[in-house]
Design a protein around this motif. Structure first.
Motif, PDB file in Angstrom:
ATOM      1  N   THR A   1       0.859  -1.189   0.000  1.00 44.65           N
ATOM      2  CA  THR A   1       0.000   0.000   0.000  1.00 44.65           C
ATOM      3  C   THR A   1       0.895   1.240   0.000  1.00 44.65           C
ATOM      4  OG1 THR A   1      -0.023   0.165   2.416  1.00 44.65           O
ATOM      5  CG2 THR A   1      -1.757  -1.183   1.403  1.00 44.65           C
TER       6      THR A   1
ATOM      7  N   GLU B   1       0.791   3.660   2.035  1.00 43.87           N
ATOM      8  CA  GLU B   1       1.151   3.962   3.434  1.00 43.87           C
ATOM      9  C   GLU B   1       2.347   3.109   3.877  1.00 43.87           C
ATOM     10  OE1 GLU B   1      -2.007   3.033   2.419  1.00 43.87           O
ATOM     11  OE2 GLU B   1      -2.634   5.143   2.235  1.00 43.87           O
ATOM     12  N   HIS B   2       2.290   1.807   3.587  1.00 43.45           N
ATOM     13  CA  HIS B   2       3.392   0.929   3.983  1.00 43.45           C
ATOM     14  C   HIS B   2       4.671   1.264   3.213  1.00 43.45           C
ATOM     15  CE1 HIS B   2       0.558  -2.372   5.791  1.00 43.45           C
ATOM     16  NE2 HIS B   2       0.832  -1.402   6.638  1.00 43.45           N
TER      17      HIS B   2
ATOM     18  N   GLU C   1       5.627   4.159   2.351  1.00 41.92           N
ATOM     19  CA  GLU C   1       6.247   5.327   3.015  1.00 41.92           C
ATOM     20  C   GLU C   1       6.949   4.930   4.308  1.00 41.92           C
ATOM     21  OE1 GLU C   1       3.665   8.704   3.388  1.00 41.92           O
ATOM     22  OE2 GLU C   1       3.976   9.228   1.273  1.00 41.92           O
ATOM     23  N   ILE C   2       6.394   3.967   5.039  1.00 46.72           N
ATOM     24  CA  ILE C   2       7.064   3.504   6.264  1.00 46.72           C
ATOM     25  C   ILE C   2       8.419   2.893   5.903  1.00 46.72           C
ATOM     26  CG2 ILE C   2       6.985   1.786   8.138  1.00 46.72           C
ATOM     27  CD1 ILE C   2       3.928   2.173   8.183  1.00 46.72           C
TER      28      ILE C   2
ATOM     29  N   LYS D   1       8.929   9.184   3.679  1.00 44.19           N
ATOM     30  CA  LYS D   1       7.792  10.027   3.330  1.00 44.19           C
ATOM     31  C   LYS D   1       7.836  10.403   1.844  1.00 44.19           C
ATOM     32  CE  LYS D   1       4.522  12.917   5.381  1.00 44.19           C
ATOM     33  NZ  LYS D   1       3.410  11.946   5.239  1.00 44.19           N
TER      34      LYS D   1
END
Lengths: 238, 238
Positions: free
Chosen positions: B64, B66-67, B69-70, B74
């Motif tokens: 995803t 979001e993952h 970016e982790i 960022k």
């Protein structure tokens, strides 16, 4: 080819590899893994004279007495860890480390006993890709044109110039089994594995010996492809 | 289960694992391996409307935004390394390291793009045994009751509570293909691979999408079991 690659393995590099193995052993992690397991078909009335047993051969090695002494020291003998399905065959307590041309190692490769009149290393294609060895598909003992490998034991190292193979799928059969399936030594059968990852393996070679019990050997790639553990039915078919 | 095992992974241990990965990268050895290759059947007059392509899916990950970016920081985006056979799909340049409950790692696991609405790790049983994860056999996206894993990227780490699977063998099909083979979405076919390590794979799931090209996906265990590279003939059969 492998000899050239191994020339690059100088003493320092070998020391580093050995250190790595020791470190892995110390912390109990010894990649890559080997899974050894088998499966026995349910007996059926009117079925084959002997139960069908399919065993996964994890990577392993057979060794001559001379090579055993190089790896494990003068006078070394194989000691039995556990019996295998064929009478007289056993998994020994002796483990070696393989070093391939990509300078990768596979530690904890078990020697299967008793000692033989040739040294042979049997690997899966997954292992071969990992080590950088293009494995030929062979029946045990046929080493013409096969690649070699470097093997490290606790007392010494050894570089084979041949003897590394992927073993052909095969089934050990006595006369009684061959009569039932209507085949002779060297013929091929199919092995049908039903289950969530069902597979039919072609070209399972019949290997006759008067004193064997019926047993099919496949390697870990094949065992994982068909998920032998979850098999619901197994059969040898023509 | 995996969460418990990972509790034991303290900071020191993670640092050691990271060091190990860096060392491996520095010397260019990055076990275990992944082989990505495919095979296309020869076209035949009166044969199927589209050429049969069988591709081996090496271990990989979908992610995803979001993952991503982790793991990569960022604003991170997937950058294309090469196109895959299905239009719009690509192998990205982004690689992650998997950490399993046996405290073993698999570095250099490639993310396949584009980003998705779930994060998923697809492994072979060989990988699962290596890492200590009992892989469920699933169709992509079905994560109910699947195990998790810890994933390390260059900018951060992430522990999934689910999403690790062995992908079911499947074939992507358009309406034209389904009509030719006489199947519908969700049905199962057999894949016959002839050659020195010939195999018939049962239960190849049909996955319909209006815009796909005919393509069968098997994993590395399956590709190695049948030695897809040396296949002499391939066919989908009912």
């Amino acid at each position: 080819m492998i000899a050239e690659a191994l020339k690059a393995l100088d003493r320092k590099e070998v020391e580093r590899l050995v250190r790595e193995v020791l470190q892995q052993k110390l912390r109990g992690a010894t990649p890559p893994p080997a899974r050894e397991y088998g499966k026995q078909a349910k007996a059926q009335a009117g079925g084959p004279p002997n139960p069908l047993v399919v065993n996964v051969s994890a990577r392993h090695m057979h060794v001559t007495p001379e090579h055993l002494e190089i790896l494990f020291g003068k006078g070394a003998k194989l000691s039995k860890m556990k019996d295998l399905y064929q009478e007289g065959e056993f998994a020994s307590e002796q483990l070696v480390t393989l070093v391939g041309p990509r300078q990768r190692i596979i530690p904890n490769v078990r020697i299967l006993g008793p000692v033989r009149n040739y040294t042979q290393v049997e690997l899966s294609y997954t292992d071969g890709i990992y080590l950088g060895i293009d494995l030929p598909l062979r029946i045990s003992g046929n080493h013409e044109g096969t690649p070699g490998i470097t093997i490290m034991g606790p007392k010494g190292a050894l570089t084979l110039d041949k003897g590394v193979i992927r073993a052909e799928r095969h089934t050990h059969m006595s006369t009684e089994d061959m009569n039932y399936y209507g085949v002779k030594d060297g013929d091929q059968l199919k092995l049908k594995i039903d289950g969530p990852c069902g597979v039919v393996f072609d070209r399972v070679r019949v290997r006759y010996h008067p004193k064997v019990v019926l047993e099919v050997h496949i390697d870990t790639d094949e065992g994982n492809a068909c998920d032998l553990e979850s098999a619901t039915h197994m059969a040898l078919i023509k």
